[in-house]
Structure formats: structure tokens, C-alpha cells
Design an enzyme around this catalytic site. Structure first.
Site, mmCIF file in Angstrom:
data_model
loop_
_atom_site.group_PDB
_atom_site.id
_atom_site.type_symbol
_atom_site.label_atom_id
_atom_site.label_comp_id
_atom_site.label_asym_id
_atom_site.label_seq_id
_atom_site.Cartn_x
_atom_site.Cartn_y
_atom_site.Cartn_z
ATOM 1 N N LEU A 84 -71.931 -11.098 -1.252
ATOM 2 C CA LEU A 84 -73.378 -11.122 -1.172
ATOM 3 C C LEU A 84 -73.988 -11.690 -2.454
ATOM 4 O O LEU A 84 -73.512 -11.400 -3.562
ATOM 5 C CB LEU A 84 -73.931 -9.717 -0.921
ATOM 6 N N ALA A 94 -64.084 -4.552 -2.049
ATOM 7 C CA ALA A 94 -64.706 -3.752 -3.108
ATOM 8 C C ALA A 94 -66.147 -4.194 -3.250
ATOM 9 O O ALA A 94 -66.474 -5.375 -3.038
ATOM 10 C CB ALA A 94 -63.973 -3.923 -4.430
ATOM 11 N N GLY A 95 -67.035 -3.261 -3.651
ATOM 12 C CA GLY A 95 -68.421 -3.620 -3.911
ATOM 13 C C GLY A 95 -69.029 -4.370 -2.744
ATOM 14 O O GLY A 95 -69.068 -3.879 -1.617
ATOM 15 N N ASP A 96 -69.520 -5.610 -3.010
ATOM 16 C CA ASP A 96 -70.127 -6.420 -1.963
ATOM 17 C C ASP A 96 -69.207 -7.537 -1.506
ATOM 18 O O ASP A 96 -69.651 -8.550 -0.992
ATOM 19 C CB ASP A 96 -71.445 -6.995 -2.459
ATOM 20 N N GLU A 97 -67.893 -7.343 -1.667
ATOM 21 C CA GLU A 97 -66.905 -8.340 -1.265
ATOM 22 C C GLU A 97 -66.280 -7.948 0.070
ATOM 23 O O GLU A 97 -65.758 -6.837 0.223
ATOM 24 C CB GLU A 97 -65.813 -8.466 -2.340
#
Length: 564
Positions: free
Chosen positions: A444, A484-487
Site C-alpha cells: 500500500l 507483514a504490515g501493509d505487504e
């Protein structure tokens, strides 16, 4: 011999079973006997009522024939001619009378009698030993003094007169003299004038034979007039005694019939000795006679030998005896095996304990018992349920931990660990099949400001919406994961060409063009997508993932949304 509790209980149970079987058998036989007697009496009465209805229907049929002939006679009259000259076509009437006698074997005679000339017979056809004969000329008689003439004329138009039953005293032996008959008559009316009567004489024996012939052999048919004189009797010598100078009344021999004759009852059922001296069940029903309310009636009766009913009782007794023998045998067998019945619940508890300790299924426990064995079985069942619940909770916790180990807690998508395993398996399948795979790496743009400015709750909602968007844009067979995160990553197996892979990536890129729905509000979210192909860009899972990640960064560093 050891007097164990099982043996003592078995002995008591055997005595109780035998005693109970004998009592039940006796009372069942008594109740069944009474029920069969009541049923036989009810059936006999119902059969008599049905026979009465059929007799009324038969009388109605004769009445309809009489009315039909009267209508035919009226059509053959000349209104202007006087007296006997009124008949236009006597031959036509004689033919019609002959046809009616041919169709009705029980009819003895049909006459058209004038209301004038002292009741002179104008047309008469009768049955004799020579067949159907038409009486003509001087043989025609005056009948005005007979009840079936003057009584019918009194009744008026369209009324039906029915005579009492009696022996025929007209004519010779060849014309049915001496046999039981009754007469049915109706007036002939034309233009409001009563011209005469049509009379049908019916042989009573032949008439009743049509109804009694269908009765089973054990049944006998009885009939009395309103005074109680027998008209039909199993012994023919008892019938029509009043026409032979003696009165043989049913109420003298069977006082119960007197209640019907006197009008106190309409039906009775009773027992009485038959002509052979054996007891019989009899049912009598009062039946109105004629078609006017003049109080005349007949008493219709049926009889059935009591031996027929008693044979059913004997059969019932044998059936009950067989059942008693079976019950006694069952009681003895139950007593012999009562010790096993007593120890059976304990043995089932022992088997259940062994099976549970070995982790195997076991049979039902005697939890329905209301004694110490039942308490023990219920306690063991409760303990087994509690242990089962705890094991189920442990298994559920283990499954949940396993799920958390391989799935992302926020989006429910496979995590990096599970994705890498599936990617390795997919590459192995691709090597065997020779069909390429595509790997999309989605990141994102400007996600950190969303968390910083709107809060982590909104950020989490954006991640969930992103996961739904990606799943909705790719194929159902494709694997979507959150690293992970926005991945996010998308594994597309069995991609036929690079163009097909780029088409999937382009479709995914288009899915991010509309704003995402976050808590009912639109948020514009953009994503950078990197694409790598196996085996074009890499030969192993780690290198393929790094290639897609590098492609995504190239898109992000170029400061535009796109695909690389």
C-alpha cells in the site's frame, strides 16, 4: 446349591410371571367372549336393519312399477267415451302388462279395473301353469268389493295402496291360489277424474326370496304382520296360520317381540331356542308397511345359531391358551437368565472402564436405572463427559494455536510462514507440469500516514478492506497472503503466459481505483504491485519472492501506481 440373590430373584420373577399370565389370560378370555357376543348381536341387528331397508326399497320398486302402468293406462283413455268404452287400445295395455310380468318373475297378476261398472276388470294378464295368459270376455270379473279397489279409490290421485299379506283365494291352483301374496295398487287419473285402478299382485315367497337368498347359510329370515302373525318362518307350517284357521303369534313364543308389536320398542335382540332346539341369536326390527301413515307395519327378523358365535369364542380360547404358553415359557427363560440380568450392568461398567482407558468407544451405560448401579453409571458418564470436554478444549486450543501459527490474526489470510510453504509446493508442481507461476507483491502507498493521522483502528480496517479487495480481484484458486504490515502477496498457479499474468495484475490494480469502504466512509487507497514469473525471473521460492519485492519497489520509487 447356593441361594444367590440372582437365583432368589429369578424364582420370585418366575412365580410372578406365571401368576400374572394366568390372571391376564382368564380376564382376557372373559372380556373377549363378551366382546364377541356383543359384536355378533350388533352385527345381527345391523344386518337386520339393512335387510329392512332393502325390503322397503323392494316395495318402492313395486310401487314405481304400479305408477308407471297407471300412467300408461291414462294415456290410452278416451275422455269423451263413457265407461268401459274409454279404453282405446286394450291390446297395447295387455302387451305392456305382459312385458312387466316377464321382467318381474315375482309378479303374479296385473289388472286394470274400472271405477265404474262395479269395478269391472277391463284388462287382466296373469301368470299360470300355461305361462302368461290374458283374461278376456266373460272371464273378467267385478272387483269393487275388494279393498285394493275401494281403498285405493279413497286415497285419490297418485297415492299407492299396499294390501296386507295373505293367501291368494282367487282363481284356481294354476293361477297361484293358496300361495302368499300382497297387492299394490294406484288410481288412474285423467283430467282430474279417477277412472279406475291398476293392481299388481305379487307372490310374497318370490318377492322375499330376492332378499333372503343373499343371506349366509347360518341366517334364517322371519317376518310378522302388525298383529304378530308369522308371514315368513324357518318352519313353513308356522306361517299364515291366520288364513288356515289358527293364530300363531310371535309374541306368544318370544315375548320380546311383543314390545315391538305393542309399539314400546322399534328393535330387539335376544336369544331363543330354534326349531332344532339349539339356541339362536335373533334380531327383530319394526318396518312401516305401505306408503301412508296408517300405523301398519311389519316386523323383520334374522336369526343366527349361537354355535357360530361360540365357535369364535372357542377359537379365541385356543389363541389365548397359546399366548399363555408363550408367556409362561418366557417367564421361565427370564427367571433362568435373571442372574445375568442383575450382573449385566456391572459387566457393562467394567467393559466401559477398560474401553475408556484405552481410548476406544464402548456401549451404552445403564444410566436410566434408579438404584446404586444407576448412580455409579451416571457418575462414570459425567466423569467421561468432563474429561471429553477438557480434551475437546485442549484440541480446540491446539487447533487455534496452529491456525495462528499459519494465518494472520487481523485479516485471516495465510501468513509468511504458510505462504512460503505453499509457494515451495507450487514451484515443485510447476516444475513437474511445466506450467509457469506468477507471484504478485502488493504494497500500500502512504499507509503510515493513515495510522499516524487516523489511528491504528482505521489502519486495521484499511488492511482488512485491502485483503477483501485482493481476494475479490484474483481467481478463487489463487493464494492470497499477508507477509507483514501493509505487504500482501498473491500466488497464481498454472498461468499460461506472461500476458495472462499481467492481465491478473492489471485487474488487481483496477480493483484499487474505487475508494475503499472503511466504516461506511470512502477512503482512497493506492497500491504498488510487483510481478515476477517462475521460471523466467527465478528458480526458487526465495529468489522469486525477492524478485517480486524488487519489482514492487521499483514501482514505488518511480512515484507512481503501476506494475513492474
Amino acid at each position: 446349591m447356593r441361594w444367590t440373590i440372582g437365583f432368589r430373584l429369578g424364582f420370585l420373577l418366575a412365580c410372578f410371571s406365571l401368576g400374572a399370565a394366568l390372571l391376564v389370560g382368564y380376564f382376557t378370555f372373559a372380556a373377549g367372549r363378551d366382546m364377541l357376543n356383543d359384536r355378533a348381536r350388533s352385527t345381527l341387528l345391523a344386518t337386520t336393519q339393512i335387510l329392512t331397508q332393502h325390503l322397503q326399497t323392494g316395495f318402492g320398486s313395486v310401487a314405481r312399477d304400479t305408477s308407471l302402468l297407471a300412467s300408461l293406462v291414462a294415456q290410452t283413455q278416451d275422455r269423451d267415451a263413457p265407461g268401459a268404452a274409454q279404453v282405446l287400445d286394450k291390446d297395447r295395455l295387455a302387451s305392456a302388462f305382459r312385458a312387466m310380468l316377464t321382467a318381474r318373475p315375482a309378479y303374479l297378476q296385473i289388472r286394470w279395473i274400472s271405477a265404474q261398472d262395479h269395478g269391472l276388470e277391463l284388462v287382466r294378464v296373469e301368470r299360470s301353469d300355461r305361462g302368461l295368459v290374458r283374461i278376456e270376455g266373460d272371464a273378467l270379473q267385478e272387483k269393487a268389493h275388494f279393498p285394493f279397489v275401494f281403498e285405493t279409490l279413497k286415497l285419490g290421485a297418485n297415492a299407492i295402496y299396499m294390501s296386507e299379506f295373505g293367501l291368494n283365494h282367487e282363481g284356481g291352483m294354476d293361477q297361484g291360489a293358496g300361495q302368499p301374496v300382497f297387492n299394490m295398487a294406484t288410481s288412474v287419473v285423467q283430467g282430474g277424474r279417477v277412472l279406475g285402478v291398476v293392481v299388481i299382485r305379487v307372490a310374497a315367497d318370490g318377492f322375499f326370496a330376492n332378499f333372503s337368498a343373499g343371506l349366509p347359510m347360518p341366517y334364517a329370515f322371519y317376518l310378522t304382520n302388525r298383529w304378530g302373525d308369522f308371514l315368513v318362518h324357518a318352519d313353513r307350517q308356522q306361517a299364515y296360520g291366520f288364513d288356515r284357521g289358527q293364530r300363531i303369534l310371535a309374541q306368544d313364543r318370544m315375548p320380546e317381540i311383543g314390545q315391538i308389536v305393542e309399539g314400546h320398542r322399534r328393535q330387539v335382540v335376544m336369544e331363543h331356542p330354534g326349531i332344532d332346539g339349539n339356541p339362536q341369536a335373533l334380531a327383530f326390527v319394526r318396518m312401516p308397511l305401505g306408503f301412508q301413515e296408517d300405523g301398519r307395519f311389519l316386523v323383520v327378523g334374522l336369526s343366527q345359531p349361537m354355535a357360530v358365535i361360540q365357535s369364535e369364542v372357542v377359537g379365541l380360547g385356543y389363541s389365548i391358551l397359546k399366548v399363555l404358553l408363550v408367556l409362561c415359557l418366557a417367564g421361565l427363560l427370564l427367571a433362568a437368565w435373571v442372574s445375568r440380568v442383575v450382573t449385566g450392568p456391572l459387566q457393562s461398567m467394567v467393559r466401559a472402564t477398560r474401553a475408556f482407558s484405552q481410548g476406544r468407544a464402548h456401549g451404552a451405560l445403564p444410566v436410566h436405572r434408579h438404584d446404586e448401579l444407576g448412580d455409579l453409571a451416571r457418575s462414570f458418564s459425567d466423569m467421561e463427559q468432563q474429561i471429553g470436554l477438557q480434551m475437546a478444549e485442549l484440541n480446540a486450543s491446539r487447533d487455534a494455536m496452529t491456525h495462528l501459527a499459519y494465518h494472520d490474526a487481523l485479516t485471516g489470510l495465510p501468513n509468511r510462514r504458510m505462504f512460503e510453504q505453499q509457494l515451495a509446493q507450487a514451484l515443485e508442481m510447476a516444475r513437474r507440469s511445466g506450467r509457469p507461476c506468477a507471484l504478485l507483491f502488493v504494497d500500500l502507498d502512504d499507509f503510515k500516514p493513515i495510522n499516524d493521522n487516523l489511528g491504528h483502528a482505521v489502519g486495521d480496517a484499511v488492511l482488512k478492506a485491502t485483503a477483501r479487495t485482493i481476494r475479490g480481484a484474483v481467481r478463487q484458486v489463487d493464494t492470497v497472503a499477508r507477509l507483514a504490515g501493509d505487504e500482501f502477496t498473491v500466488l497464481c498457479e498454472n498461468v499460461d503466459s506472461d500476458a495472462a499474468a499481467e492481465q491478473i495484475a492489471h485487474k488487481l490494480q483496477l480493483a484499487f481505483e474505487p475508494p475503499l469502504d472503511i466504516h461506511g466512509k470512502p477512503y482512497a487507497v493506492r497500491a504498488s504491485i510487483g510481478l515476477s514469473m517462475f521460471p523466467r525471473d527465478a528458480q526458487d521460492a526465495h529468489t522469486l519472492l525477492a524478485s517480486a519485492d524488487a519489482a514492487m519497489y521499483r514501482v514505488k520509487m518511480s512515484r507512481r501506481n503501476g506494475i513492474a
